[in-house]
Design a protein around this motif. Structure first.
Motif, mmCIF file in Angstrom:
data_model
loop_
_atom_site.group_PDB
_atom_site.id
_atom_site.type_symbol
_atom_site.label_atom_id
_atom_site.label_comp_id
_atom_site.label_asym_id
_atom_site.label_seq_id
_atom_site.Cartn_x
_atom_site.Cartn_y
_atom_site.Cartn_z
ATOM 1 N N ARG A 1 63.996 47.387 0.831
ATOM 2 C CA ARG A 1 63.204 46.390 0.104
ATOM 3 C C ARG A 1 64.073 45.651 -0.915
ATOM 4 N NH1 ARG A 1 59.847 49.490 -2.169
ATOM 5 N NH2 ARG A 1 60.673 49.381 -4.252
ATOM 6 N N VAL A 2 64.908 46.385 -1.652
ATOM 7 C CA VAL A 2 65.800 45.752 -2.635
ATOM 8 C C VAL A 2 66.739 44.766 -1.938
ATOM 9 C CG1 VAL A 2 67.717 46.179 -4.245
ATOM 10 C CG2 VAL A 2 65.672 47.616 -4.333
ATOM 11 N N LEU A 3 67.300 45.179 -0.811
ATOM 12 C CA LEU A 3 68.195 44.281 -0.072
ATOM 13 C C LEU A 3 67.456 43.042 0.415
ATOM 14 C CD1 LEU A 3 70.215 46.926 1.980
ATOM 15 C CD2 LEU A 3 71.074 45.507 0.090
ATOM 16 N N ARG A 4 66.256 43.235 0.911
ATOM 17 C CA ARG A 4 65.452 42.118 1.426
ATOM 18 C C ARG A 4 65.026 41.182 0.291
ATOM 19 N NH1 ARG A 4 61.454 44.922 3.117
ATOM 20 N NH2 ARG A 4 60.004 44.261 1.517
ATOM 21 N N GLU A 5 64.488 41.735 -0.783
ATOM 22 C CA GLU A 5 63.988 40.909 -1.888
ATOM 23 C C GLU A 5 65.092 40.148 -2.611
ATOM 24 O OE1 GLU A 5 61.685 43.573 -4.327
ATOM 25 O OE2 GLU A 5 59.977 43.543 -2.940
ATOM 26 N N ASN A 6 66.315 40.645 -2.523
ATOM 27 C CA ASN A 6 67.438 39.973 -3.175
ATOM 28 C C ASN A 6 68.255 39.131 -2.199
ATOM 29 O OD1 ASN A 6 67.622 40.836 -6.171
ATOM 30 N ND2 ASN A 6 66.985 42.670 -5.041
ATOM 31 N N GLY A 7 67.742 38.973 -0.993
ATOM 32 C CA GLY A 7 68.337 38.057 -0.035
ATOM 33 C C GLY A 7 69.506 38.591 0.763
ATOM 34 N N PHE A 8 69.822 39.876 0.670
ATOM 35 C CA PHE A 8 70.958 40.436 1.390
ATOM 36 C C PHE A 8 70.611 40.841 2.819
ATOM 37 C CE2 PHE A 8 72.480 40.607 -2.864
ATOM 38 C CZ PHE A 8 73.855 40.466 -2.752
ATOM 39 N N ALA A 9 69.349 41.002 3.102
ATOM 40 C CA ALA A 9 68.912 41.406 4.442
ATOM 41 C C ALA A 9 67.667 40.622 4.817
ATOM 42 C CB ALA A 9 68.634 42.908 4.486
ATOM 43 N N THR A 10 67.526 40.414 6.107
ATOM 44 C CA THR A 10 66.304 39.806 6.642
ATOM 45 C C THR A 10 65.576 40.878 7.443
ATOM 46 O OG1 THR A 10 67.423 39.070 8.659
ATOM 47 C CG2 THR A 10 67.364 37.524 6.805
ATOM 48 N N VAL A 11 64.290 40.665 7.618
ATOM 49 C CA VAL A 11 63.499 41.596 8.425
ATOM 50 C C VAL A 11 62.596 40.784 9.334
ATOM 51 C CG1 VAL A 11 61.652 41.828 6.704
ATOM 52 C CG2 VAL A 11 62.039 43.667 8.368
ATOM 53 N N ARG A 12 62.435 41.279 10.535
ATOM 54 C CA ARG A 12 61.484 40.670 11.462
ATOM 55 C C ARG A 12 60.744 41.805 12.165
ATOM 56 N NH1 ARG A 12 62.718 40.438 16.899
ATOM 57 N NH2 ARG A 12 64.793 41.212 17.424
ATOM 58 N N ARG A 13 59.508 41.497 12.489
ATOM 59 C CA ARG A 13 58.678 42.492 13.179
ATOM 60 C C ARG A 13 58.821 42.312 14.680
ATOM 61 N NH1 ARG A 13 54.588 45.210 10.145
ATOM 62 N NH2 ARG A 13 54.631 44.485 8.009
ATOM 63 N N GLU A 14 58.905 43.444 15.344
ATOM 64 C CA GLU A 14 58.892 43.471 16.802
ATOM 65 C C GLU A 14 57.940 44.596 17.188
ATOM 66 O OE1 GLU A 14 62.162 45.022 19.589
ATOM 67 O OE2 GLU A 14 62.528 42.850 19.471
ATOM 68 N N GLY A 15 56.724 44.240 17.479
ATOM 69 C CA GLY A 15 55.699 45.255 17.703
ATOM 70 C C GLY A 15 55.451 46.000 16.407
ATOM 71 N N THR A 16 55.587 47.301 16.457
ATOM 72 C CA THR A 16 55.381 48.115 15.252
ATOM 73 C C THR A 16 56.677 48.341 14.478
ATOM 74 O OG1 THR A 16 55.698 50.150 16.519
ATOM 75 C CG2 THR A 16 53.424 49.334 16.274
ATOM 76 N N ARG A 17 57.794 47.893 15.036
ATOM 77 C CA ARG A 17 59.090 48.114 14.388
ATOM 78 C C ARG A 17 59.457 46.965 13.454
ATOM 79 N NH1 ARG A 17 63.709 49.881 18.238
ATOM 80 N NH2 ARG A 17 63.933 47.634 18.330
ATOM 81 N N ARG A 18 60.215 47.318 12.420
ATOM 82 C CA ARG A 18 60.800 46.313 11.534
ATOM 83 C C ARG A 18 62.297 46.342 11.775
ATOM 84 N NH1 ARG A 18 58.517 45.076 6.052
ATOM 85 N NH2 ARG A 18 56.299 44.911 6.441
ATOM 86 N N LEU A 19 62.836 45.187 12.143
ATOM 87 C CA LEU A 19 64.261 45.079 12.442
ATOM 88 C C LEU A 19 64.971 44.349 11.308
ATOM 89 C CD1 LEU A 19 63.902 44.178 16.202
ATOM 90 C CD2 LEU A 19 64.545 46.397 15.240
#
Length: 125
Positions: A49-67
């Motif tokens: 979450r810290v990486l995502r909220e600070n722009g270092f990582a992206t996340v996308r949903r694929e079914g029930t998984r978060r990539l």
């Protein structure tokens, strides 16, 4: 949060290393981080979450998984900031490379002819 605060944590740095190899599910990241750091799934989720909220990582949903994947923009900003400091290690590293190249051209082992006292009894016969 400042980039160095985000990257200052060894777990988050390791997650970034993992993601630099390609997109991974949260479960895959958790498996490695839990094994290496002995931390729980909720703790790994917090780091993601810290990486995502600070722009270092992206996340996308694929079914029930978060990539998750690396977002390069903040790393490029860190790299630009570091440009002003590269002179502190570039010249010493260039000098080291020169010395290593110089040493590889020379045979570091002395020849037996140069040191006859090092010959064995069998060599004398």
């Amino acid at each position: 949060m400042h980039a160095f605060d985000v990257l200052g944590d060894p777990v988050r740095r390791r997650i970034m290393e993992l993601l630099s190899e390609g997109e991974l599910s949260a479960g895959q990241v958790t498996e490695v981080a839990a094994a290496e750091f002995g931390i729980s799934q909720p703790t790994v989720s917090g780091h993601l979450r810290v990486l995502r909220e600070n722009g270092f990582a992206t996340v996308r949903r694929e079914g029930t998984r978060r990539l998750y994947a690396v977002e390069p923009a903040p790393l490029q900003e860190v790299d630009r900031w570091l440009d002003g400091f590269r002179r502190f290690w570039s010249q010493p590293l260039d000098a080291l490379a020169t010395e290593l190249a110089r040493g590889s051209r020379q045979d570091p082992r002395p020849s037996r002819a140069a040191h006859p006292e090092s010959s064995t009894e069998g060599d004398r016969q």
